[in-house]
Motif scaffolding. Structure first.
Motif, PDB file in Angstrom:
ATOM      1  N   ALA A 208       0.812  -1.027  -0.032  1.00  0.00           N
ATOM      2  CA  ALA A 208      -0.168   0.021  -0.194  1.00  0.00           C
ATOM      3  C   ALA A 208       0.788   1.219  -0.022  1.00  0.00           C
ATOM      4  O   ALA A 208       0.531   2.139  -0.544  1.00  0.00           O
ATOM      5  N   VAL A 209       2.124   1.082   0.704  1.00  0.00           N
ATOM      6  CA  VAL A 209       2.821   2.338   0.677  1.00  0.00           C
ATOM      7  C   VAL A 209       4.039   2.544  -0.214  1.00  0.00           C
ATOM      8  O   VAL A 209       5.238   3.157   0.041  1.00  0.00           O
ATOM      9  N   ALA A 210       4.184   1.392  -1.069  1.00  0.00           N
ATOM     10  CA  ALA A 210       5.408   1.281  -1.855  1.00  0.00           C
ATOM     11  C   ALA A 210       5.558   2.544  -2.688  1.00  0.00           C
ATOM     12  O   ALA A 210       6.905   2.800  -2.728  1.00  0.00           O
ATOM     13  N   ASP A 211       4.649   3.059  -3.150  1.00  0.00           N
ATOM     14  CA  ASP A 211       4.897   4.375  -3.887  1.00  0.00           C
ATOM     15  C   ASP A 211       4.917   5.635  -3.195  1.00  0.00           C
ATOM     16  O   ASP A 211       5.871   6.546  -3.535  1.00  0.00           O
ATOM     17  N   PRO A 214       8.386   4.619   0.111  1.00  0.00           N
ATOM     18  CA  PRO A 214       9.441   3.510  -0.068  1.00  0.00           C
ATOM     19  C   PRO A 214      10.205   3.137   1.029  1.00  0.00           C
ATOM     20  O   PRO A 214      10.334   1.810   1.337  1.00  0.00           O
ATOM     21  N   GLU A 215      10.931   3.961   1.912  1.00  0.00           N
ATOM     22  CA  GLU A 215      11.469   3.397   3.024  1.00  0.00           C
ATOM     23  C   GLU A 215      10.700   2.566   3.867  1.00  0.00           C
ATOM     24  O   GLU A 215      11.087   1.483   4.405  1.00  0.00           O
ATOM     25  N   ARG A 216       9.520   2.843   4.428  1.00  0.00           N
ATOM     26  CA  ARG A 216       8.481   2.288   5.359  1.00  0.00           C
ATOM     27  C   ARG A 216       8.203   1.085   4.519  1.00  0.00           C
ATOM     28  O   ARG A 216       8.039  -0.140   5.166  1.00  0.00           O
ATOM     29  N   SER A 217       7.791   0.877   3.276  1.00  0.00           N
ATOM     30  CA  SER A 217       7.431  -0.199   2.557  1.00  0.00           C
ATOM     31  C   SER A 217       8.718  -1.323   2.786  1.00  0.00           C
ATOM     32  O   SER A 217       8.663  -2.287   2.947  1.00  0.00           O
ATOM     33  N   ARG A 218      10.189  -0.678   2.629  1.00  0.00           N
ATOM     34  CA  ARG A 218      11.241  -1.390   2.663  1.00  0.00           C
ATOM     35  C   ARG A 218      11.354  -2.145   3.968  1.00  0.00           C
ATOM     36  O   ARG A 218      11.899  -3.407   4.009  1.00  0.00           O
ATOM     37  N   VAL A 221       9.132  -4.936   4.463  1.00  0.00           N
ATOM     38  CA  VAL A 221       9.397  -6.167   3.515  1.00  0.00           C
ATOM     39  C   VAL A 221      10.378  -7.100   4.599  1.00  0.00           C
ATOM     40  O   VAL A 221      10.614  -8.159   4.594  1.00  0.00           O
ATOM     41  N   GLN A 222      11.338  -6.026   4.967  1.00  0.00           N
ATOM     42  CA  GLN A 222      12.315  -6.560   5.739  1.00  0.00           C
ATOM     43  C   GLN A 222      12.032  -7.467   6.945  1.00  0.00           C
ATOM     44  O   GLN A 222      12.402  -8.483   7.612  1.00  0.00           O
ATOM     45  N   ARG A 223      10.905  -6.797   7.795  1.00  0.00           N
ATOM     46  CA  ARG A 223      10.307  -7.502   8.794  1.00  0.00           C
ATOM     47  C   ARG A 223       9.559  -8.775   8.500  1.00  0.00           C
ATOM     48  O   ARG A 223       9.617  -9.710   9.240  1.00  0.00           O
ATOM     49  N   VAL A 224       8.903  -8.708   7.202  1.00  0.00           N
ATOM     50  CA  VAL A 224       8.500 -10.039   6.856  1.00  0.00           C
ATOM     51  C   VAL A 224       9.371 -11.251   6.592  1.00  0.00           C
ATOM     52  O   VAL A 224       9.245 -12.437   7.101  1.00  0.00           O
ATOM     53  N   PHE A 260       4.065  -6.866  16.531  1.00  0.00           N
ATOM     54  CA  PHE A 260       2.321  -6.428  16.257  1.00  0.00           C
ATOM     55  C   PHE A 260       2.555  -4.944  15.825  1.00  0.00           C
ATOM     56  O   PHE A 260       1.624  -4.631  15.224  1.00  0.00           O
ATOM     57  N   ARG A 261       3.283  -4.181  16.701  1.00  0.00           N
ATOM     58  CA  ARG A 261       3.281  -2.735  16.590  1.00  0.00           C
ATOM     59  C   ARG A 261       3.543  -2.399  14.827  1.00  0.00           C
ATOM     60  O   ARG A 261       3.122  -1.528  14.602  1.00  0.00           O
ATOM     61  N   ILE A 262       4.748  -3.086  14.549  1.00  0.00           N
ATOM     62  CA  ILE A 262       5.358  -2.850  13.303  1.00  0.00           C
ATOM     63  C   ILE A 262       4.027  -3.266  12.097  1.00  0.00           C
ATOM     64  O   ILE A 262       3.685  -2.594  11.100  1.00  0.00           O
ATOM     65  N   ALA A 263       3.183  -4.326  12.365  1.00  0.00           N
ATOM     66  CA  ALA A 263       2.084  -4.750  11.905  1.00  0.00           C
ATOM     67  C   ALA A 263       1.036  -3.760  11.779  1.00  0.00           C
ATOM     68  O   ALA A 263       0.038  -3.724  11.336  1.00  0.00           O
ATOM     69  N   GLY A 264       1.067  -2.790  12.495  1.00  0.00           N
ATOM     70  CA  GLY A 264       0.031  -1.707  12.781  1.00  0.00           C
ATOM     71  C   GLY A 264      -1.032  -1.783  13.697  1.00  0.00           C
ATOM     72  O   GLY A 264      -1.993  -0.912  13.956  1.00  0.00           O
TER      73      GLY A 264
END
Length: 378
Positions: A208-211, A214-218, A221-224, A260-264
């Motif tokens: 959702a925030v990739a565009d 990008p830093e938050r998206s990255r 993904v690292q957390r995944v 869980f915090r990172i997951a929102g």
């Protein structure tokens, strides 16, 4: 094997041979001197017929001892001859295959009937020898048969006990296997379902925030990727427990909350008192918080605060996980409530209780755990 044991086994395995021998001996014992020398009269032929019928009746001495006794006593009364061997065999059979009480009743009735016949035929002079002969024909078989019957009952009780112990051992093995399967299912649920839930949520957020960010998206993904590695580590640990019974170490509660915090999920952690020293109790706390937060992540509708309150100071220990989401009723598609059931079983192992349900606002899970005895752990 002792010699007497071998003899008993032999006769037990050849019951028909024993019957043939008993019938043959009875036939021979019922013959008098005139029959053996061939000087046969009509009375002698009648005695042979009666003796043959009584001897053949001994074939059914095990299954129908009362009927065989009746045939023996009737034959003695009609022929006037004394069938002591056949009578002794029937007394033995009554004790072994029925009971001592049955043999006593049979002996009293038989001796009474034959005593009356003897008195009518020979008078008082014949009662003395009659009582002596039939007394021996009753006492010796009853004593021997009673010993055999007692031993058979003892052996049968040992066999029944061994069979019962074998069944109980098999049932205990099945119950242990069932408990182990349930435990593995619970651990698999904790490792796979919880991590997959967070990974899916993080992946959706990263997309959702990739565009726009990008830093938050990255970072998401690292957390995944980190969660995937943690799940693989937990899987290896679980398989290691199954292989070598190595201890299951408690999880990192701080890392779990941060995930869980990172997951929102807006999680707030509060602690009161020192952490429990029992590793088993720490595992229970970790799993309760993990399951509760996963359910909040799945079902809570836009929560603004998810409180994890751990009160270790009182007895019982209290764990409260509460959210203020509006849609906290589990979706119909989930249905099995395996995680909540697993939580209840884990807590029940420590004598605790679980309460979970909708509140005025949101959903609350409340767990009470008694402090373990000093030096105790599960």
């Amino acid at each position: 094997m002792e010699p007497d044991t071998g003899i008993r086994v032999f006769w037990a395995n050849h019951p028909h041979l024993a019957t043939v021998i008993v019938v043959a001996v009875s036939l021979f014992a019922g013959l008098d001197f005139d029959m053996l020398t061939g000087d046969m009269t009509r009375a002698s032929w009648w005695a042979v017929v009666v003796n043959t019928v009584i001897s053949l009746a001994l074939i059914w001495r095990r299954s129908w001892p009362w009927a065989v006794l009746a045939v023996t006593v009737t034959g003695d009364a009609l022929s006037g001859d004394t069938q002591l061997f056949a009578f002794a065999v029937v007394m033995y059979s009554l004790v072994v295959h029925r009971s001592l009480q049955a043999a006593t009743i049979g002996a009293v009735l038989s001796v009474a009937v034959l005593g009356v016949v003897t008195f009518q035929q020979e008078g008082h002079d014949g009662l003395g020898p009659f009582i002596g002969l039939y007394g021996l024909a009753v006492i010796i078989p009853v004593l021997v048969g009673g010993t055999v019957a007692t031993r058979r009952r003892h052996v049968r009780s040992l066999e029944d006990r061994a069979a019962r112990l074998a069944r109980e051992k098999e049932q205990e093995g099945k119950l242990a296997a069932a408990r182990e399967r349930v435990r593995i299912a619970h651990d698999m649920h904790d490792i796979v379902a919880h991590n997959l839930t967070i990974m899916v949520r993080l992946a959706d957020g990263a997309t959702a925030v990739a565009d726009t960010d990008p830093e938050r998206s990255r970072k998401a993904v690292q957390r995944v990727a980190a969660l995937g590695r943690e799940a693989m580590t937990d899987m290896r640990r679980l398989l290691g427990v199954l292989r070598d019974d190595s201890p299951d170490t408690p999880g990192d509660l701080e890392s779990l909350i941060e995930t869980f915090r990172i997951a929102g999920l807006p999680v707030t952690l509060r602690r009161h008192g020192p952490d429990p020293s029992s590793p088993g109790l720490q595992r229970v706390v970790f799993r309760v918080v993990q399951e509760s937060l996963t359910n909040a992540l799945r079902y809570a509708d836009r929560p603004t605060d998810v409180l994890v309150d751990l009160d270790y100071g009182d007895d019982p220990i209290r764990i409260v996980v509460a959210d203020d989401g509006r849609g906290t009723t589990p979706a119909p598609s989930v249905g099995s409530e395996q995680g909540l059931n697993a939580m209840r079983e884990r807590v029940a192992m420590y004598g605790g209780t679980v309460e979970a349900g909708r509140q005025v606002v949101g959903w609350t899970v409340r767990v009470d755990l008694p402090h373990p005895a000093e030096g105790a752990d599960v």
